[in-house]
Design a protein around this motif. Structure first.
Motif, PDB file in Angstrom:
ATOM      1  N   LEU A   1       0.834  -1.202   0.000  1.00 20.98           N
ATOM      2  CA  LEU A   1       0.000   0.000   0.000  1.00 20.98           C
ATOM      3  C   LEU A   1       0.867   1.250   0.000  1.00 20.98           C
ATOM      4  N   ALA A   2       1.989   1.196   0.710  1.00 22.29           N
ATOM      5  CA  ALA A   2       2.896   2.346   0.759  1.00 22.29           C
ATOM      6  C   ALA A   2       3.429   2.678  -0.625  1.00 22.29           C
ATOM      7  N   GLU A   3       3.713   1.656  -1.422  1.00 26.05           N
ATOM      8  CA  GLU A   3       4.180   1.895  -2.788  1.00 26.05           C
ATOM      9  C   GLU A   3       3.096   2.595  -3.616  1.00 26.05           C
ATOM     10  N   ASP A   4       1.854   2.190  -3.404  1.00 22.31           N
ATOM     11  CA  ASP A   4       0.747   2.859  -4.096  1.00 22.31           C
ATOM     12  C   ASP A   4       0.636   4.321  -3.654  1.00 22.31           C
ATOM     13  N   VAL A   5       0.850   4.546  -2.364  1.00 23.11           N
ATOM     14  CA  VAL A   5       0.779   5.908  -1.831  1.00 23.11           C
ATOM     15  C   VAL A   5       1.852   6.787  -2.477  1.00 23.11           C
ATOM     16  N   VAL A   6       3.053   6.237  -2.648  1.00 25.73           N
ATOM     17  CA  VAL A   6       4.134   6.998  -3.292  1.00 25.73           C
ATOM     18  C   VAL A   6       3.725   7.382  -4.714  1.00 25.73           C
ATOM     19  N   SER A   7       3.221   6.420  -5.453  1.00 25.44           N
ATOM     20  CA  SER A   7       2.815   6.696  -6.839  1.00 25.44           C
ATOM     21  C   SER A   7       1.734   7.769  -6.902  1.00 25.44           C
ATOM     22  N   LEU A   8       0.715   7.613  -6.056  1.00 30.29           N
ATOM     23  CA  LEU A   8      -0.391   8.580  -6.054  1.00 30.29           C
ATOM     24  C   LEU A   8       0.075   9.952  -5.578  1.00 30.29           C
ATOM     25  N   THR A   9       1.008   9.967  -4.634  1.00 31.65           N
ATOM     26  CA  THR A   9       1.515  11.241  -4.114  1.00 31.65           C
ATOM     27  C   THR A   9       2.210  12.039  -5.203  1.00 31.65           C
ATOM     28  N   PHE A  10       3.077  11.387  -5.975  1.00 30.49           N
ATOM     29  CA  PHE A  10       3.811  12.123  -7.003  1.00 30.49           C
ATOM     30  C   PHE A  10       2.940  12.436  -8.219  1.00 30.49           C
ATOM     31  N   LEU A  11       1.955  11.602  -8.488  1.00 31.69           N
ATOM     32  CA  LEU A  11       0.997  11.945  -9.541  1.00 31.69           C
ATOM     33  C   LEU A  11       0.218  13.200  -9.146  1.00 31.69           C
ATOM     34  N   GLU A  12      -0.199  13.233  -7.886  1.00 31.71           N
ATOM     35  CA  GLU A  12      -0.939  14.400  -7.395  1.00 31.71           C
ATOM     36  C   GLU A  12      -0.031  15.623  -7.340  1.00 31.71           C
ATOM     37  N   ALA A  13       1.224  15.427  -6.949  1.00 29.79           N
ATOM     38  CA  ALA A  13       2.168  16.550  -6.898  1.00 29.79           C
ATOM     39  C   ALA A  13       2.379  17.154  -8.285  1.00 29.79           C
ATOM     40  N   TRP A  14       2.462  16.297  -9.281  1.00 29.90           N
ATOM     41  CA  TRP A  14       2.607  16.804 -10.652  1.00 29.90           C
ATOM     42  C   TRP A  14       1.366  17.587 -11.079  1.00 29.90           C
ATOM     43  N   ARG A  15       0.208  17.063 -10.698  1.00 34.95           N
ATOM     44  CA  ARG A  15      -1.044  17.754 -11.043  1.00 34.95           C
ATOM     45  C   ARG A  15      -1.129  19.113 -10.363  1.00 34.95           C
ATOM     46  N   LEU A  16      -0.587  19.192  -9.149  1.00 34.36           N
ATOM     47  CA  LEU A  16      -0.678  20.418  -8.353  1.00 34.36           C
ATOM     48  C   LEU A  16       0.587  21.271  -8.434  1.00 34.36           C
ATOM     49  N   ARG A  17       1.465  20.994  -9.390  1.00 32.68           N
ATOM     50  CA  ARG A  17       2.771  21.655  -9.438  1.00 32.68           C
ATOM     51  C   ARG A  17       2.679  23.171  -9.520  1.00 32.68           C
ATOM     52  N   ALA A  18       1.624  23.677 -10.157  1.00 31.69           N
ATOM     53  CA  ALA A  18       1.490  25.133 -10.302  1.00 31.69           C
ATOM     54  C   ALA A  18       1.196  25.806  -8.970  1.00 31.69           C
ATOM     55  N   ARG A  19       0.792  25.019  -7.960  1.00 29.45           N
ATOM     56  CA  ARG A  19       0.467  25.585  -6.642  1.00 29.45           C
ATOM     57  C   ARG A  19       1.672  25.636  -5.709  1.00 29.45           C
ATOM     58  N   VAL A  20       2.822  25.158  -6.174  1.00 34.81           N
ATOM     59  CA  VAL A  20       4.021  25.189  -5.336  1.00 34.81           C
ATOM     60  C   VAL A  20       4.355  26.638  -4.989  1.00 34.81           C
ATOM     61  N   ASP A  21       4.593  26.886  -3.715  1.00 32.47           N
ATOM     62  CA  ASP A  21       4.959  28.228  -3.266  1.00 32.47           C
ATOM     63  C   ASP A  21       6.322  28.588  -3.849  1.00 32.47           C
ATOM     64  N   PRO A  22       6.438  29.738  -4.492  1.00 29.88           N
ATOM     65  CA  PRO A  22       7.736  30.118  -5.075  1.00 29.88           C
ATOM     66  C   PRO A  22       8.833  30.269  -4.023  1.00 29.88           C
ATOM     67  N   GLU A  23       8.442  30.601  -2.808  1.00 32.67           N
ATOM     68  CA  GLU A  23       9.408  30.785  -1.731  1.00 32.67           C
ATOM     69  C   GLU A  23       9.434  29.552  -0.827  1.00 32.67           C
TER      70      GLU A  23
END
Length: 233
Positions: free
Chosen positions: A54-76
């Motif tokens: 399950l942890a491996e699935d969490v890693v995959s989903l986390t980085f997929l979501e991070a890529w989707r939300l990349r524009a929301r990364v705080d510049p600072e």
């Protein structure tokens, strides 16, 4: 040093550049972010779920979501690890909700034949099995918010500010939750340990003493094996 060698490491200027490249959708930069932080996300997921697969699935989903939300990364900011662990926390929450719905659906089905659980036998090989079991039971009794703060601050080593960033909560809230989690864990672990030892003394394990091959006691595996060898000579 290559352009990617400094990704995920200290240095405000470097971190700002990484954040800018991730926000812009730079796949090379994002790939290096994965290399730098995937192991930490996986470790956190294993500790929160107790399940390697399950942890491996969490890693995959986390980085997929991070890529989707990349524009929301705080510049600072500095390391992106708190941001990623915050996404992982949300993924785990969603996974648990789905698991609860699945369990509720299974509960409506006819009962199946019970399968023996060998976890206790395996844990018994560890010298401090009682402490491990008590701590695990105590951790499960914490409120989800307390368990998340404990995992981020104690297991992952985030400071209060980084944990607050991960969870989207004020630093004061993180500090109070962590203090409460530690106090409750000490209290609950002690209670679980006392209860386990009390149950053990009240219901000691029974030893089966049956006469087997060559008159040896079958309750002793070593003697039984020896008897079989002698019979086959």
């Amino acid at each position: 040093m290559t352009a990617t060698a400094g990704f995920g490491r200290t240095g405000t200027g470097v971190e700002k550049a990484i954040r800018a490249r991730v926000r812009a959708g730079d796949s090379v930069a994002f790939g290096q972010i994965f290399e730098d932080h995937a192991r930490a996300v996986h470790r956190y997921a294993v500790r929160m779920t107790g399940d390697q697969a399950l942890a491996e699935d969490v890693v995959s989903l986390t980085f997929l979501e991070a890529w989707r939300l990349r524009a929301r990364v705080d510049p600072e900011g500095e390391s992106l690890r708190p941001w990623l662990l915050g996404i992982a926390t949300n993924v785990i929450r969603n996974t648990r909700r789905a698991a609860r719905r699945h369990q509720q659906a299974l509960a409506k089905l006819p009962p199946r034949e019970a399968v023996p659980d060998f976890a206790a036998e395996l844990t018994g090989r560890i010298a401090d099995a009682e402490q491990i079991a008590a701590a695990k039971a105590a951790l499960e009794q914490l409120r989800p918010a307390e368990r998340e703060v404990f995992a981020l601050c104690v297991w992952e080593g985030l400071d209060h500010a980084a944990a607050a960033e991960a969870l989207g909560k004020p630093v004061g809230t993180v500090r109070s939750r962590l203090s409460r989690a530690r106090s409750r864990l000490r209290e609950l672990t002690a209670k679980e340990l006392v209860a386990a030892r009390s149950a053990k003394s009240t219901h000691p394990p029974e030893k089966t003493q049956r006469t087997g091959i060559c008159g040896q006691v079958t309750g002793d595996r070593a003697l039984a094996v020896r008897s079989i060898k002698e019979t086959n000579r």
